[in-house]
Write a protein that holds these residues in place. Structure first.
Motif, PDB file in Angstrom:
ATOM      1  N   VAL A  40      42.349  34.000  37.513  1.00 14.68           N
ATOM      2  CA  VAL A  40      42.679  34.381  38.652  1.00 14.68           C
ATOM      3  C   VAL A  40      42.975  33.458  39.642  1.00 14.68           C
ATOM      4  O   VAL A  40      42.110  32.532  39.859  1.00 14.68           O
ATOM      5  CB  VAL A  40      41.578  35.493  39.277  1.00 14.68           C
ATOM      6  N   ALA A  41      43.974  33.482  40.316  1.00 15.14           N
ATOM      7  CA  ALA A  41      44.323  32.538  41.444  1.00 15.14           C
ATOM      8  C   ALA A  41      44.761  33.222  42.480  1.00 15.14           C
ATOM      9  O   ALA A  41      45.673  34.026  42.540  1.00 15.14           O
ATOM     10  CB  ALA A  41      45.752  31.438  40.925  1.00 15.14           C
ATOM     11  N   SER A  42      44.207  32.751  43.950  1.00 15.70           N
ATOM     12  CA  SER A  42      44.499  33.197  44.979  1.00 15.70           C
ATOM     13  C   SER A  42      44.244  31.951  45.951  1.00 15.70           C
ATOM     14  O   SER A  42      43.211  31.343  45.834  1.00 15.70           O
ATOM     15  CB  SER A  42      43.648  34.388  45.447  1.00 15.70           C
ATOM     16  N   ARG A  43      45.178  32.112  47.256  1.00 16.38           N
ATOM     17  CA  ARG A  43      44.881  30.705  48.020  1.00 16.38           C
ATOM     18  C   ARG A  43      43.623  31.105  48.943  1.00 16.38           C
ATOM     19  O   ARG A  43      42.905  30.439  49.683  1.00 16.38           O
ATOM     20  CB  ARG A  43      45.893  30.665  49.078  1.00 16.38           C
ATOM     21  N   ASP A  44      43.176  32.421  48.810  1.00 13.83           N
ATOM     22  CA  ASP A  44      41.979  32.842  49.339  1.00 13.83           C
ATOM     23  C   ASP A  44      40.781  32.880  48.444  1.00 13.83           C
ATOM     24  O   ASP A  44      40.611  33.653  47.508  1.00 13.83           O
ATOM     25  CB  ASP A  44      41.974  34.427  49.840  1.00 13.83           C
ATOM     26  N   ALA A  45      39.779  31.786  48.816  1.00 12.74           N
ATOM     27  CA  ALA A  45      38.832  31.494  47.693  1.00 12.74           C
ATOM     28  C   ALA A  45      37.850  32.939  47.455  1.00 12.74           C
ATOM     29  O   ALA A  45      37.256  33.347  46.436  1.00 12.74           O
ATOM     30  CB  ALA A  45      37.920  30.396  47.901  1.00 12.74           C
ATOM     31  N   GLY A  46      37.714  33.667  48.562  1.00 19.04           N
ATOM     32  CA  GLY A  46      36.798  34.657  48.489  1.00 19.04           C
ATOM     33  C   GLY A  46      37.460  35.685  47.740  1.00 19.04           C
ATOM     34  O   GLY A  46      36.491  36.357  46.874  1.00 19.04           O
ATOM     35  N   LYS A  47      38.776  36.043  47.840  1.00 22.50           N
ATOM     36  CA  LYS A  47      39.402  37.004  47.116  1.00 22.50           C
ATOM     37  C   LYS A  47      39.359  36.737  45.552  1.00 22.50           C
ATOM     38  O   LYS A  47      39.041  37.508  44.770  1.00 22.50           O
ATOM     39  CB  LYS A  47      40.877  37.472  47.492  1.00 22.50           C
ATOM     40  N   ALA A  48      39.692  35.457  45.385  1.00 24.06           N
ATOM     41  CA  ALA A  48      39.733  34.891  43.918  1.00 24.06           C
ATOM     42  C   ALA A  48      38.317  34.964  43.329  1.00 24.06           C
ATOM     43  O   ALA A  48      38.277  35.777  42.190  1.00 24.06           O
ATOM     44  CB  ALA A  48      40.172  33.586  43.839  1.00 24.06           C
ATOM     45  N   ASN A  49      37.158  34.546  43.871  1.00 19.96           N
ATOM     46  CA  ASN A  49      35.949  34.867  43.442  1.00 19.96           C
ATOM     47  C   ASN A  49      35.522  36.315  43.298  1.00 19.96           C
ATOM     48  O   ASN A  49      34.884  36.738  42.255  1.00 19.96           O
ATOM     49  CB  ASN A  49      34.836  34.214  44.251  1.00 19.96           C
ATOM     50  N   ALA A  50      35.795  37.281  44.041  1.00 17.25           N
ATOM     51  CA  ALA A  50      35.676  38.589  43.957  1.00 17.25           C
ATOM     52  C   ALA A  50      36.108  39.144  42.598  1.00 17.25           C
ATOM     53  O   ALA A  50      35.523  40.109  42.101  1.00 17.25           O
ATOM     54  CB  ALA A  50      35.917  39.451  45.405  1.00 17.25           C
ATOM     55  N   TYR A  51      37.673  38.802  42.591  1.00 13.04           N
ATOM     56  CA  TYR A  51      38.256  39.513  41.420  1.00 13.04           C
ATOM     57  C   TYR A  51      37.471  38.984  40.156  1.00 13.04           C
ATOM     58  O   TYR A  51      37.382  39.551  39.322  1.00 13.04           O
ATOM     59  CB  TYR A  51      39.687  38.967  41.666  1.00 13.04           C
ATOM     60  N   ALA A  52      37.352  37.648  40.065  1.00 17.03           N
ATOM     61  CA  ALA A  52      36.544  37.181  39.034  1.00 17.03           C
ATOM     62  C   ALA A  52      35.342  37.848  38.675  1.00 17.03           C
ATOM     63  O   ALA A  52      35.101  38.180  37.486  1.00 17.03           O
ATOM     64  CB  ALA A  52      36.357  35.651  39.267  1.00 17.03           C
ATOM     65  N   ALA A  53      34.730  38.082  39.649  1.00 22.52           N
ATOM     66  CA  ALA A  53      33.357  38.824  39.280  1.00 22.52           C
ATOM     67  C   ALA A  53      33.522  40.264  38.943  1.00 22.52           C
ATOM     68  O   ALA A  53      32.921  40.575  37.882  1.00 22.52           O
ATOM     69  CB  ALA A  53      32.647  38.614  40.658  1.00 22.52           C
TER      70      ALA A  53
END
Length: 325
Positions: free
Chosen positions: A35-48
């Motif tokens: 998952v790639a997002s410029r928003d690290a918080g969003k990216a990590n939430a998606y990954a989880a």
């Protein structure tokens, strides 16, 4: 049956990506790998949430990952062109969320680049891959409703005006036609092909995007289609195809329908129910993986020719409204 497991890279972490990943995680042969997002918080939430193996805050890093088999682009419309080109330059097949781009010129360039590189490219018109569309096309081919003469389809909802919202921000490709008008335009293009006459009446927001488009299409043999898209008010979100022997009613919400009804002129009717196994995106996902399995550069369900036609019709409607991106 899918021959192998596909590792998907998700470019963008918004609402549409979340729905797509939900179906992806429930579809055999696929996994949310990166998952790639410029928003690290969003990216990590998606990954989880979706058990992704890798997280990126840089899109370039995603496209360079050798383990990514296919990239789904789920960013706002205005970024589709550059991001698709980036993926293709790094030898990645692409499923690009609709609309493919902001203009027929961009769309044609994206298709040409994919073709030149022998890479799969498909516009994410998820509706086309759903069972109700296959059933509708089958009924028409069998002559159940006779010769199709008229099509009506609408898609509208109320959105409070917010100039910063992607729906109203022209820089992001906002407006009703780009966001939801593509659905009824797609259906008309699928059933009738290329129109000979396009007439449209629109209303614009103060940001310069359309909030309403009432579209009339006429075809060389005399068939016609009346289409409506709006973010000013709620509409029935239904579609009807009328032929010489009867009509097919596609029930609300028609763009992801699970039920259609055939009404014949003799008074008889027949209902067809086709529930989704997930949220509807699984049909599109399976189509993409089928194409990759079989070395296809385009889908026969959403061929490049259909994508170009949809783009041309949308562009003419927007030109008539005075909208230029």
């Amino acid at each position: 049956m899918i021959k192998r497991n596909y590792r998907w890279g998700i470019l963008g972490a918004g609402r549409i990506a979340e729905k797509f990943c939900t179906a992806l995680s429930e579809t055999a042969g696929s996994e949310v790998y990166a998952v790639a997002s410029r928003d690290a918080g969003k990216a990590n939430a998606y990954a989880a949430k979706f058990n992704a193996s890798v997280v990126f805050t840089d899109y370039n890093a995603l496209v360079k990952d050798a383990n990514v088999d296919i990239i789904y682009i789920a960013t706002p419309h205005a970024f589709h062109y550059n991001q698709t080109m980036l993926c293709l330059q790094h030898n990645k097949p692409v499923l690009c969320e609709k609309p493919m781009s902001l203009s027929p010129k961009q769309t044609a360039e994206m298709i040409a680049a994919a073709t030149k590189s022998n890479l799969f490219l498909m516009e994410g018109v998820w509706t086309r891959c759903m069972p109700f569309i296959e059933k509708t096309l089958s009924l028409i081919k069998e002559g159940v409703i006779g010769e199709p003469q008229y099509l009506q389809a609408d898609f509208g909802f109320f959105a409070a005006f917010d100039p910063a919202s992607r729906l109203f921000d022209k820089a992001l490709g906002g407006g009703s036609v780009m966001d939801i008008g593509i659905y009824p335009i797609f259906l008309a293009a699928l059933i009738f092909g290329e129109p000979s006459v396009i007439k449209s009446v629109s209303k614009l927001a103060e940001t310069g995007v359309d909030t309403y488009a009432s579209i009339l299409l006429q075809y060389p043999a005399g068939e016609s289609a009346h289409l409506l898209s709006t973010i000013d008010f709620n509409t029935p979100i239904e579609a009807t195809i009328i032929g010489t022997k009867g009509r097919i009613q596609i029930h609300n919400p028609w763009f992801k329908a699970t039920a259609i009804t055939v009404h014949l002129n003799d008074g008889t009717q027949q209902d067809f129910d086709m529930p989704h196994q997930s949220n509807g995106f699984e049909h599109e996902i399976k189509e993409v993986m089928y194409c990759l399995d079989n070395g296809l550069l385009q889908s026969h369900k959403v061929p490049h020719q259909l994508t170009l036609l949809i783009s041309k019709i949308m562009d003419e409607v927007l030109q008539q409204a005075g909208v230029n991106y």
